[in-house]
Design an enzyme around this catalytic site. Structure first.
Site, PDB file in Angstrom:
ATOM      1  N   ARG A 104     -25.346  -2.294   8.134  1.00 13.79           N
ATOM      2  CA  ARG A 104     -24.987  -3.667   7.770  1.00 13.79           C
ATOM      3  C   ARG A 104     -25.277  -4.647   8.907  1.00 13.79           C
ATOM      4  O   ARG A 104     -25.132  -5.855   8.714  1.00 13.79           O
ATOM      5  CB  ARG A 104     -23.497  -3.711   7.404  1.00 13.79           C
ATOM      6  CG  ARG A 104     -23.181  -2.911   6.149  1.00 13.79           C
ATOM      7  CD  ARG A 104     -21.710  -2.517   6.059  1.00 13.79           C
ATOM      8  NE  ARG A 104     -20.803  -3.625   5.940  1.00 13.79           N
ATOM      9  CZ  ARG A 104     -20.311  -4.086   4.781  1.00 13.79           C
ATOM     10  NH1 ARG A 104     -20.665  -3.536   3.653  1.00 13.79           N
ATOM     11  NH2 ARG A 104     -19.465  -5.092   4.764  1.00 13.79           N
ATOM     12  N   LYS A 112       0.845  -1.190   0.000  1.00 14.22           N
ATOM     13  CA  LYS A 112       0.000   0.000   0.000  1.00 14.22           C
ATOM     14  C   LYS A 112       0.883   1.244   0.000  1.00 14.22           C
ATOM     15  O   LYS A 112       1.836   1.337   0.766  1.00 14.22           O
ATOM     16  CB  LYS A 112      -0.926  -0.002   1.221  1.00 14.22           C
ATOM     17  CG  LYS A 112      -2.000   1.074   1.191  1.00 14.22           C
ATOM     18  CD  LYS A 112      -3.010   0.877   2.308  1.00 14.22           C
ATOM     19  CE  LYS A 112      -4.117   1.918   2.220  1.00 14.22           C
ATOM     20  NZ  LYS A 112      -5.141   1.733   3.257  1.00 14.22           N
ATOM     21  N   GLU A 141     -19.299  -5.906  11.005  1.00 13.28           N
ATOM     22  CA  GLU A 141     -20.245  -5.128  11.802  1.00 13.28           C
ATOM     23  C   GLU A 141     -21.257  -6.006  12.522  1.00 13.28           C
ATOM     24  O   GLU A 141     -21.627  -5.735  13.674  1.00 13.28           O
ATOM     25  CB  GLU A 141     -20.969  -4.120  10.901  1.00 13.28           C
ATOM     26  CG  GLU A 141     -20.085  -3.004  10.357  1.00 13.28           C
ATOM     27  CD  GLU A 141     -19.338  -3.383   9.090  1.00 13.28           C
ATOM     28  OE1 GLU A 141     -18.565  -2.554   8.584  1.00 13.28           O
ATOM     29  OE2 GLU A 141     -19.531  -4.526   8.586  1.00 13.28           O
TER      30      GLU A 141
END
Length: 590
Positions: free
Chosen positions: A364, A248, A336
């Site tokens: 969610r 990244k 979640e």
């Protein structure tokens, strides 16, 4: 070789006309282009830098948009957008009326599926692959690029589990850089960490156990190698899995060294990566930090306090408690549903559980909110960060639905502090003797008080507060909208004509205060930064009907449409909940 290859690429068809030897130069130009734009316009940086080679290889090998390509999560798709005809307008990324910061179907035929939330790509791509087979399109390719944090989500495993018993023409590419927004966590992350380039996990390969053909791990920055393996995979039918190792922030030293900060770094010097200084002296603090720092302060005296967040320790500022009390603060990854039920389990054992979660992400876990928490009346404390319009992340991230989707749930209380001190005092109040679950919603960004860290005071649950007297109109605001209302009232020609009430709680609603307001005023304006239909104003209207109130009630809130990206001030103006729109509404009523 052309001086600037990128400027000749208007679609992947142009890309596919290049000689493979030209692609290295293209990758360097694409990486520099992303850096230069994000340095001045801001946005997500590290994720897109990490997949430059993969992006080029995918569009070079596959026949997009006929072959369908999904990016999960979409903040790694900047290179994809630039190569698919949006280079010349990419500087409008995340701006009002500009490009979305995420893939968006109505924006381009190359954006096969919208992906602002994570872990949806495998299910979507599988659905597309099954549909293609039903239509006789047997050669069509369906590719899902998913990050190592996203693949740990339950929904991703649901998709893998189903795909493994089909013969769908599906390619799942794991972009493995060991970090989402914060470092990836969990047993799957540890499993993936053991896989090195050229050496896949030999025993108990979890992907092969799900009936996928597993390839890799391969170097995600080796363009020729990526092209070679993708061409091989193109010829293999059925579900396939390619494990790609990337870095990244690749290509910008600072972004490689501090991957958390450079996920979305703000403005910086494009040549060096040095962040441009921001003058923050004298500014109010951020709501997330008020939450995070206050929780540490409370946890120092209350050993029953626990903090949970699904993959947002930095964004929610639970990082402070994770540092101070690592045994009592948990990042559970992009999960979640698990976060909510984990909190419920802890609450059954007498702990005060603060579940810090973005408003848009709690959507969610709606079933868990109802079935595992509210139905059992467990006193979980939901700290809803990024409630209201959040700005440049746009409609996938606006936290405008929580009041509407939560106020119909029995037992669940809903509070919205108007400023940082109110938030601090609410967090203090609910730590003990909480009889029901509660949702405390607060906005993204800075508050309004420079000095918010005052001695704790208990807040009376379900009690509103009168902020200003008036004799003609009553304004009922909820949460941080109190500030807009106060400013608007002060700008009126006759400010004394308007009373202002901070209702504090959507549920339980202060019926005594509301009955008083109904008896004193013929005109009422409600103000919220959530959807107007089904929200706080609708609740006041319902209550007025039940109590036989015959006056006029005007509801100011987010209209019945998805609001685009832009600055918060721009979006409030569009929704007509900005200071000037409120002032105009009140003047028209006087």
């Amino acid at each position: 070789m052309a001086e600037n290859i990128l400027n000749t690429i208007h679609s992947p068809r142009d890309l596919r006309r290049l000689d493979e030897s030209e692609l290295l130069q293209l990758s360097q130009e694409l990486r520099k282009f992303i850096i230069n734009i994000v340095a001045t316009k801001e946005g997500h940086l590290g994720a897109s830098l990490g997949v430059v080679e993969l992006t080029i290889a995918l569009h070079y090998v596959f026949d997009t948009p006929q072959d369908l390509l999904i990016w999960d999560v979409g903040h790694q798709a900047y290179g994809h957008k630039i190569l698919t005809g949006r280079r010349e307008i990419f500087e409008t990324n995340r701006q009002l009326y500009g490009l979305s910061g995420f893939p968006k179907r109505e924006e381009s035929q190359y954006d096969a599926f919208g992906t602002g939330h994570s872990s949806t790509s495998i299910s979507a791509a599988l659905g597309m692959a099954i549909a293609s087979k039903l239509q006789g399109e047997l050669e069509k390719q369906h590719i899902a690029v998913i990050g190592d944090a996203s693949i740990a989500s339950g929904m991703a495993f649901e998709g893998l589990n189903h795909a493994g018993v089909t013969n769908a023409n599906l390619l799942v590419i794991l972009n493995d850089n060991a970090i989402g927004i914060d470092p990836s966590v969990g047993a799957l992350k540890e499993y993936l960490t053991r896989a090195k380039i050229g050496h896949k996990p030999a025993n108990d390969n979890i992907i092969e156990a799900l009936n996928f053909n597993y390839f890799g791990p391969v170097d995600g920055h080796d363009l020729p190698g990526l092209i070679s393996i993708l061409k091989k995979l193109q010829q293999i039918k059925g579900p396939k899995f390619l494990h790609v190792i990337t870095k990244k922030g690749k290509g910008l030293k600072k972004a490689e060294e501090d991957q958390i900060k450079y996920h979305a770094p703000g403005k910086f010097e494009p040549e060096t990566g040095e962040l441009l200084p921001k003058n923050q002296e004298g500014l109010p603090g951020k709501y997330q930090d008020v939450f995070g720092l206050t929780l540490v302060e409370l946890a120092e005296k209350n050993e029953k306090i626990i903090g949970i967040t699904p993959a947002m320790p930095t964004g929610s500022s639970l990082k402070y408690m994770m540092k101070a009390f690592p045994e009592r603060a948990f990042d559970v990854g992009i999960a979640e549903q698990h976060a909510v039920t984990l909190a419920a389990g802890m609450a059954t054992q007498g702990f005060s559980v603060y579940c810090a979660i973005y408003s848009t992400f709690l959507q969610r876990a709606y079933d868990q909110l109802i079935h595992d928490v509210a139905l059992q009346d467990l006193p979980v404390i939901f700290c809803l960060d990024r409630a209201g319009l959040v700005g440049e992340d746009g409609p996938t991230h606006h936290g405008v639905f929580d009041i509407a989707y939560a106020r119909c749930i029995p037992n669940l209380m809903i509070a919205a502090p108007r400023n940082e001190t109110e938030l601090r005092n609410l967090l203090y109040t609910v730590q003990e003797e909480l009889e029901h679950p509660i949702m405390i919603r607060y906005p993204r960004g800075r508050g309004v008080l420079k000095e918010w860290k005052l001695p704790f005071e208990k807040i009376a649950i379900g009690k509103a507060e009168k902020l200003k007297n008036g004799d003609q109109i009553a304004v009922l605001s909820i949460g941080n909208m109190a500030e807009n209302a106060s400013e608007a009232i002060q700008k009126l020609k006759i400010p004394g004509a308007v009373a202002h009430y901070d209702m504090r709680f959507v549920k339980p609603l202060d019926l005594d205060m509301l009955k008083h307001i109904f008896s004193e005023f013929d005109q009422i304006v409600t103000l919220e930064d959530g959807v107007a239909r089904g929200g706080f104003g609708s609740l006041v209207l319902e209550t007025a009907s039940e109590l036989g109130y015959s006056g006029k009630i005007s509801i100011l809130g987010v209209p019945d449409t998805f609001i685009s990206q832009g600055s918060v001030s721009q979006l409030q103006e569009i929704a007509k909940i900005d200071v000037e729109a409120i002032r105009q509404k009140l003047e028209s009523m006087l």
